[in-house]
Design a protein around this motif. Structure first.
Motif: not given
Length: 456
Positions: A189-196
């Motif tokens: 979820t952390f890296w998806l937050m940065a991606f999104y």
């Protein structure tokens, strides 16, 4: 006989956009294949050491949160992009712009710092709703008023940006823990937050360009109307789909807990300083990147460079699961040490001497790729060392030094013109080098990989 000099507008080649976005999506789509191979290898070592099953309820929770976070990122992007156009439309002088930015920095320093503590006490959901409400108020105000107060808009948007920096991450972590999901799923979820976030900022630029168009009257009202719509939909969705969790700590015990955390654990100081240095360097970059590129007077299409920078951040965020998925031998502190050193060297080169525009854009893309790697990695370390009930306050307190130095830079550089761009860039690079030193010390004094107080 007159001489006609053709003006050439510099812009990045389309292949750069294609390379960044294709690389990002290849990293995302190839990750499950590499994870499957890694998991098969790990089963020969220990059949019970790794579980590949992800609950369907967690995927619903993750997608619901990322939807809210993406809407919040679009609102932040629209305000930042549209704000520059708005300043020019109302004919604000450079001094007035600097004063309005200083007012926002003061609000972030004095009020935004306390909002993180407030979120830990009253609940993160209420503070995230406040974020949407601040955008709603500013957007509605700009829609109905011909001459909105630039000061008040700057203050409200600065407070919203402060909430964005800590509120949604803390809220997600607390809800994740309350629902009882595995701690290792937080990393995705952390890296998806940065991606999104990066993808949403690019989308906000496209939306702003479409809304502004060529009609001047429409260009002033339509983006504000879109922000009103997005903020209203976000508030309704948060209230209807998410239930408020009870506060994790009482007011009486919060002060003692956060004081004990700061005094009793030096690793928290290392994390706080690294976060402050990152926030300051990113703020300095967005203030100076355009003046640095056009320093020699050449015409540059900045609107085509902006998605390249965010595309590089997307690419940097997609590298995080490749380093940390499964039984990875790479420690988070090692990756952060390398990323901080690289970004510090990049800003040092920019501060040392003016470079060709193409080389500058390459350096800026490398800087943002490092930022895309650093953001989720720091969030991972916060989960290891900071209790959930203190997370919002710790993030907001770590932002206070960055806000104070940004205010000083705006006054000395923007208003009095006492320092140059190179000095500010060099100071930001020095901060990143000190953050790398903090990561080195954190590795020496920290916990072993994949073990923490939360049993990550």
């Amino acid at each position: 006989m007159g001489v006609v000099i053709e003006t050439v507008v510099w812009e990045p080649k389309p292949l750069l956009h294609i390379f960044l976005f294709c690389s990002s999506f290849f990293c995302v789509f190839l990750l499950p294949c590499m994870s499957t191979i890694s998991n098969r290898t790990s089963t020969y070592l220990d059949l019970d050491s790794f579980s590949t099953s992800i609950p369907a309820s967690f995927l619903r929770f993750q997608r619901s949160f990322l939807l809210v976070y993406s809407l919040a990122s679009v609102m932040e992007g629209l305000e930042s992009i549209y704000g520059e156009f708005e300043y020019a439309y109302y004919g604000l002088s450079k001094e007035h712009m600097v004063v309005s930015l200083c007012a926002g920095s003061v609000a972030s320093l004095l009020i935004g710092t306390s909002l993180g503590i407030l979120s830990d006490i009253i609940g993160q959901r209420k503070v995230c709703v406040l974020f949407c409400f601040l955008h709603l108020v500013v957007g509605f105000w700009k829609s109905v008023s011909r001459h909105p107060s630039v000061w008040m808009a700057s203050i409200c948007l600065s407070l919203a940006s402060s909430i964005f920096s800590f509120g949604f991450e803390t809220w997600m972590v607390v809800e994740h823990d309350k629902l009882g999901y595995r701690k290792d799923l937080l990393n995705d979820t952390f890296w998806l937050m940065a991606f999104y976030e990066s993808a949403s900022l690019i989308g906000s630029q496209a939306l702003a360009n479409w809304l502004i168009g060529g009609n001047l009257k429409r260009s002033v009202t339509f983006p504000s109307t879109a922000i009103v719509f997005l903020s209203t939909m976000s508030i309704i969705y948060i209230i209807r789909q998410w239930k408020e969790s009870p506060p994790l700590t009482a007011i009486e015990g919060y002060k003692a807990s956060i004081s004990a955390c700061f005094r009793g654990d030096k690793r928290v100081w290392f994390l706080a300083w690294a976060q402050a240095c990152l926030q300051f360097s990113v703020a300095v970059f967005w203030i100076l990147w355009a003046p640095t590129i056009v320093a020699d007077g050449r015409e540059v299409n900045l609107g085509m460079i902006y998605p390249c920078l965010l595309g590089a951040r997307m690419l940097g965020s997609t590298t995080v699961p490749w380093f940390f998925s499964g039984p990875s031998p790479v420690r988070t502190e090692d990756c952060l040490l390398f990323a901080f050193l690289t970004s510090g060297f990049v800003l040092s080169i920019v501060a040392y001497d003016y470079q060709d525009i193409g080389f500058l854009v390459t350096l800026f893309c490398l800087f943002h790729a490092c930022v895309g790697l650093i953001l989720p990695s720091l969030a991972r370390l916060r989960t290891m060392y900071i209790p959930n009930e203190l997370r919002g306050g710790m993030i907001s307190l770590s932002a206070a030094p960055a806000s104070a130095v940004v205010l000083l830079v705006l006054i000395q550089k923007g208003y009095y013109q006492n320092i140059g761009n190179a000095v500010v860039m060099a100071f930001a690079a020095f901060g990143l080098f000190t953050a790398a030193g903090c990561m080195h010390l954190l590795k020496r004094w920290g916990k072993q990989p994949h073990h923490d107080v939360h049993k990550l």
